[in-house]
Design a protein around this motif. Structure first.
Motif, PDB file in Angstrom:
ATOM      1  N   PHE A   1      -4.207 -54.898  32.976  1.00 20.91           N
ATOM      2  CA  PHE A   1      -3.669 -55.510  31.598  1.00 20.91           C
ATOM      3  C   PHE A   1      -2.426 -56.081  31.820  1.00 20.91           C
ATOM      4  CE2 PHE A   1      -0.986 -54.919  27.759  1.00 20.91           C
ATOM      5  CZ  PHE A   1      -1.774 -55.743  27.048  1.00 20.91           C
ATOM      6  N   LYS A   2      -2.123 -57.147  31.513  1.00 23.43           N
ATOM      7  CA  LYS A   2      -0.975 -57.805  31.490  1.00 23.43           C
ATOM      8  C   LYS A   2      -0.651 -58.343  30.179  1.00 23.43           C
ATOM      9  CE  LYS A   2      -0.885 -59.663  36.402  1.00 23.43           C
ATOM     10  NZ  LYS A   2      -1.049 -60.537  37.273  1.00 23.43           N
ATOM     11  N   LYS A   3       0.429 -58.119  29.414  1.00 22.42           N
ATOM     12  CA  LYS A   3       0.922 -58.575  28.175  1.00 22.42           C
ATOM     13  C   LYS A   3       1.122 -60.073  28.085  1.00 22.42           C
ATOM     14  CE  LYS A   3       3.657 -57.396  24.044  1.00 22.42           C
ATOM     15  NZ  LYS A   3       4.720 -56.555  23.350  1.00 22.42           N
TER      16      LYS A   3
ATOM     17  N   THR B   1      -8.681 -38.936  24.570  1.00 19.98           N
ATOM     18  CA  THR B   1      -7.593 -39.560  23.873  1.00 19.98           C
ATOM     19  C   THR B   1      -6.593 -40.717  24.462  1.00 19.98           C
ATOM     20  OG1 THR B   1      -6.072 -37.659  23.839  1.00 19.98           O
ATOM     21  CG2 THR B   1      -7.612 -38.112  21.906  1.00 19.98           C
ATOM     22  N   VAL B   2      -6.377 -40.406  25.890  1.00 17.42           N
ATOM     23  CA  VAL B   2      -5.544 -41.350  26.699  1.00 17.42           C
ATOM     24  C   VAL B   2      -6.408 -42.614  26.778  1.00 17.42           C
ATOM     25  CG1 VAL B   2      -4.738 -41.849  29.033  1.00 17.42           C
ATOM     26  CG2 VAL B   2      -4.063 -39.739  28.080  1.00 17.42           C
ATOM     27  N   ALA B   3      -7.751 -42.283  27.151  1.00 16.24           N
ATOM     28  CA  ALA B   3      -8.726 -43.399  27.344  1.00 16.24           C
ATOM     29  C   ALA B   3      -9.011 -44.348  26.029  1.00 16.24           C
ATOM     30  CB  ALA B   3      -9.955 -43.076  27.776  1.00 16.24           C
ATOM     31  N   LEU B   4      -9.105 -43.550  25.028  1.00 15.61           N
ATOM     32  CA  LEU B   4      -9.350 -44.431  23.686  1.00 15.61           C
ATOM     33  C   LEU B   4      -7.891 -45.242  23.200  1.00 15.61           C
ATOM     34  CD1 LEU B   4     -11.098 -42.006  21.701  1.00 15.61           C
ATOM     35  CD2 LEU B   4     -12.139 -43.923  22.689  1.00 15.61           C
ATOM     36  N   GLY B   5      -6.755 -44.425  23.570  1.00 19.82           N
ATOM     37  CA  GLY B   5      -5.661 -44.924  23.050  1.00 19.82           C
ATOM     38  C   GLY B   5      -5.123 -46.271  23.863  1.00 19.82           C
ATOM     39  N   ILE B   6      -5.580 -46.156  25.104  1.00 15.64           N
ATOM     40  CA  ILE B   6      -5.505 -47.546  26.071  1.00 15.64           C
ATOM     41  C   ILE B   6      -6.572 -48.666  25.217  1.00 15.64           C
ATOM     42  CG2 ILE B   6      -6.034 -48.451  28.161  1.00 15.64           C
ATOM     43  CD1 ILE B   6      -5.167 -45.898  29.424  1.00 15.64           C
ATOM     44  N   MET B   7      -7.546 -48.413  25.085  1.00 16.32           N
ATOM     45  CA  MET B   7      -8.616 -49.551  24.429  1.00 16.32           C
ATOM     46  C   MET B   7      -7.974 -50.012  23.194  1.00 16.32           C
ATOM     47  SD  MET B   7     -12.105 -48.535  25.523  1.00 16.32           S
ATOM     48  CE  MET B   7     -12.037 -46.766  25.814  1.00 16.32           C
ATOM     49  N   CYS B   8      -7.612 -49.019  22.402  1.00 16.26           N
ATOM     50  CA  CYS B   8      -6.834 -49.289  21.029  1.00 16.26           C
ATOM     51  C   CYS B   8      -5.472 -50.056  21.037  1.00 16.26           C
ATOM     52  CB  CYS B   8      -6.655 -48.011  20.057  1.00 16.26           C
ATOM     53  SG  CYS B   8      -8.187 -47.183  19.523  1.00 16.26           S
ATOM     54  N   ASP B   9      -4.577 -49.675  21.974  1.00 15.98           N
ATOM     55  CA  ASP B   9      -3.554 -50.304  22.157  1.00 15.98           C
ATOM     56  C   ASP B   9      -3.807 -51.624  22.949  1.00 15.98           C
ATOM     57  OD1 ASP B   9      -0.741 -50.274  21.912  1.00 15.98           O
ATOM     58  OD2 ASP B   9      -0.345 -50.476  23.990  1.00 15.98           O
ATOM     59  N   TYR B  10      -4.634 -51.912  23.638  1.00 12.88           N
ATOM     60  CA  TYR B  10      -4.877 -53.271  24.137  1.00 12.88           C
ATOM     61  C   TYR B  10      -5.465 -54.152  23.005  1.00 12.88           C
ATOM     62  CZ  TYR B  10      -8.126 -56.498  26.271  1.00 12.88           C
ATOM     63  OH  TYR B  10      -8.544 -57.900  26.784  1.00 12.88           O
ATOM     64  N   VAL B  11      -6.265 -53.801  22.337  1.00 14.13           N
ATOM     65  CA  VAL B  11      -6.920 -54.873  21.210  1.00 14.13           C
ATOM     66  C   VAL B  11      -5.544 -54.896  20.100  1.00 14.13           C
ATOM     67  CG1 VAL B  11      -7.600 -53.197  19.629  1.00 14.13           C
ATOM     68  CG2 VAL B  11      -8.515 -55.386  19.933  1.00 14.13           C
ATOM     69  N   TYR B  12      -4.708 -53.885  19.866  1.00 12.17           N
ATOM     70  CA  TYR B  12      -3.524 -54.083  19.179  1.00 12.17           C
ATOM     71  C   TYR B  12      -2.496 -55.131  19.735  1.00 12.17           C
ATOM     72  CZ  TYR B  12       0.507 -53.015  16.500  1.00 12.17           C
ATOM     73  OH  TYR B  12       1.763 -53.243  15.615  1.00 12.17           O
TER      74      TYR B  12
ATOM     75  N   PRO C   1     -18.372 -44.421  30.620  1.00 14.46           N
ATOM     76  CA  PRO C   1     -18.147 -45.844  30.261  1.00 14.46           C
ATOM     77  C   PRO C   1     -16.758 -46.031  29.637  1.00 14.46           C
ATOM     78  CG  PRO C   1     -20.241 -44.956  29.758  1.00 14.46           C
ATOM     79  CD  PRO C   1     -19.867 -43.897  30.047  1.00 14.46           C
ATOM     80  N   PHE C   2     -16.379 -45.140  28.875  1.00 14.79           N
ATOM     81  CA  PHE C   2     -15.065 -45.378  28.355  1.00 14.79           C
ATOM     82  C   PHE C   2     -13.682 -45.157  29.198  1.00 14.79           C
ATOM     83  CE2 PHE C   2     -17.612 -44.222  24.450  1.00 14.79           C
ATOM     84  CZ  PHE C   2     -17.240 -45.406  23.396  1.00 14.79           C
ATOM     85  N   PHE C   3     -13.967 -44.244  29.989  1.00 11.57           N
ATOM     86  CA  PHE C   3     -13.050 -43.908  31.099  1.00 11.57           C
ATOM     87  C   PHE C   3     -12.995 -45.161  31.898  1.00 11.57           C
ATOM     88  CE2 PHE C   3     -14.495 -39.192  30.698  1.00 11.57           C
ATOM     89  CZ  PHE C   3     -13.994 -38.902  29.270  1.00 11.57           C
ATOM     90  N   ALA C   4     -14.030 -45.589  32.580  1.00  9.63           N
ATOM     91  CA  ALA C   4     -13.955 -46.586  33.196  1.00  9.63           C
ATOM     92  C   ALA C   4     -13.348 -47.894  32.681  1.00  9.63           C
ATOM     93  CB  ALA C   4     -15.483 -46.944  33.536  1.00  9.63           C
ATOM     94  N   LEU C   5     -13.611 -48.397  31.703  1.00  8.41           N
ATOM     95  CA  LEU C   5     -12.998 -49.390  30.805  1.00  8.41           C
ATOM     96  C   LEU C   5     -11.659 -49.224  30.768  1.00  8.41           C
ATOM     97  CD1 LEU C   5     -13.226 -52.229  29.754  1.00  8.41           C
ATOM     98  CD2 LEU C   5     -13.988 -51.328  27.641  1.00  8.41           C
ATOM     99  N   ALA C   6     -11.278 -47.840  30.228  1.00  9.08           N
ATOM    100  CA  ALA C   6      -9.753 -47.550  30.233  1.00  9.08           C
ATOM    101  C   ALA C   6      -8.912 -48.049  31.289  1.00  9.08           C
ATOM    102  CB  ALA C   6      -9.709 -46.333  29.375  1.00  9.08           C
ATOM    103  N   LEU C   7      -9.659 -47.480  32.589  1.00  8.96           N
ATOM    104  CA  LEU C   7      -8.952 -47.455  33.862  1.00  8.96           C
ATOM    105  C   LEU C   7      -8.903 -48.807  34.304  1.00  8.96           C
ATOM    106  CD1 LEU C   7      -7.891 -46.105  36.319  1.00  8.96           C
ATOM    107  CD2 LEU C   7     -10.175 -45.882  37.138  1.00  8.96           C
ATOM    108  N   PHE C   8      -9.836 -49.720  33.909  1.00 11.26           N
ATOM    109  CA  PHE C   8      -9.694 -51.149  34.064  1.00 11.26           C
ATOM    110  C   PHE C   8      -8.455 -51.948  33.390  1.00 11.26           C
ATOM    111  CE2 PHE C   8     -10.964 -55.632  33.281  1.00 11.26           C
ATOM    112  CZ  PHE C   8     -11.324 -55.962  34.715  1.00 11.26           C
TER     113      PHE C   8
END
Length: 302
Positions: A299-301, A227-238, A287-294
């Protein structure tokens, strides 16, 4: 300072409502599922499933009950200039799930099964017979399921997922970000999101079953990593879209894709579910962990 204290109290109220209501629902649903382990009461079994599905709206309801900033979440649908974000939300979950499944079955080749044994185990021989009686093979059924998860399923699931996303990404993550900064908010927020599911994991074996070593603690910890990994990706797109429907699409697309791997996995392998084949597993989730880590590192807002 006064405003900060008020925001902190609102956040605590949100967490209290969200966890309190969700835990009550999960305990009731777990009890209902326990009573129908032999599928003797179909009505009760289906009711438990609907109860868990309805729980996805608890975070949104909790924002309103706590007096959070509901209007600032970004409800107006937007598409202009956001095509990359739309494509990311719609297709990336399926792509990463496919890569993770391939990785898992490369390691555990004997676990792959396309005979329909999983469907028989969870729904009975009648369910498989209903598919084959139409002249369709189980493999064709899986192919249709794969097509649905990249066509209409993200849209349908979005309307359920937005209940969670409005609470987590729309309210809680921004509130945590104001107090802790971006990266700590991602970590703490993801752990909170994972903990929110814990009663189902303890009582019903949610996601990983009950047969793995270290049940239920190991599964609870691993799911928080997920959920940490998924949360990063969800928040990124948000943050990139400033529209709550984008993380809802991502969440819905993930839920659609995540249901497929188990349907092509041999039954009787619950002790391996910590590893895969679903993307919440340690191997299939790479794959999800890797993308979330990237994203976490780069990430820069804007």
């Amino acid at each position: 300072m006064k405003e900060s204290n008020k925001d902190t109290k609102t956040l605590y109220k949100y967490l209290a409502w969200s966890f309190g209501l969700a835990y009550i629902i999960q305990i009731i649903a777990a009890y209902m599922s326990y009573k129908v382990q032999d599928y003797s009461n179909l009505v009760l079994a289906v009711s438990a499933q609907y109860l868990v599905a309805g729980m996805m709206f608890i975070p949104l309801i909790s924002v309103m009950l706590a007096g959070g900033r509901i209007k600032e979440i970004g409800w107006k649908p937007r598409i202009k200039g956001l095509i990359p974000q739309f494509l990311f939300a719609w297709f990336v979950p399926a792509i990463l799930t496919a890569i993770g499944v391939a990785l898992y079955f490369c390691i555990f080749r004997s676990h792959f099964d396309i005979t329909g044994s999983y469907l028989v185990a969870v729904a009975g021989q009648e369910a498989l017979d209903a598919i084959t009686s139409t002249g369709m093979t189980y493999g064709t059924y899986i192919l249709i399921s794969c097509i649905s998860c990249i066509t209409y399923a993200p849209l349908i699931n979005m309307f359920f997922a937005v209940g969670e996303e409005a609470g987590w990404r729309g309210y809680m993550y921004p509130a945590l970000r104001e107090k802790l900064g971006q990266k700590k908010a991602w970590i703490i927020g993801g752990i909170i999101w994972g903990m929110w599911h814990w009663p189902l994991m303890i009582f019903s074996g949610y996601e990983y079953g009950k047969e793995y070593i270290g049940f239920p603690v190991v599964g609870m910890v691993l799911f928080c990593v997920v959920t940490v990994a998924l949360g990063i990706m969800c928040d990124y797109v948000y943050q990139k879209s400033q529209c709550i429907w984008y993380p809802a699409i991502f969440h819905g697309a993930f839920n659609a894709a995540a249901t497929i791997p188990q349907t092509i996995t041999h039954t009787g392998l619950d002790k391996y579910r910590l590893l895969g084949s679903a993307p919440v597993g340690l191997i299939a989730g790479i794959p999800f962990f890797a993308l979330a880590l990237f994203i976490y590192v780069k990430f820069k807002k804007d």
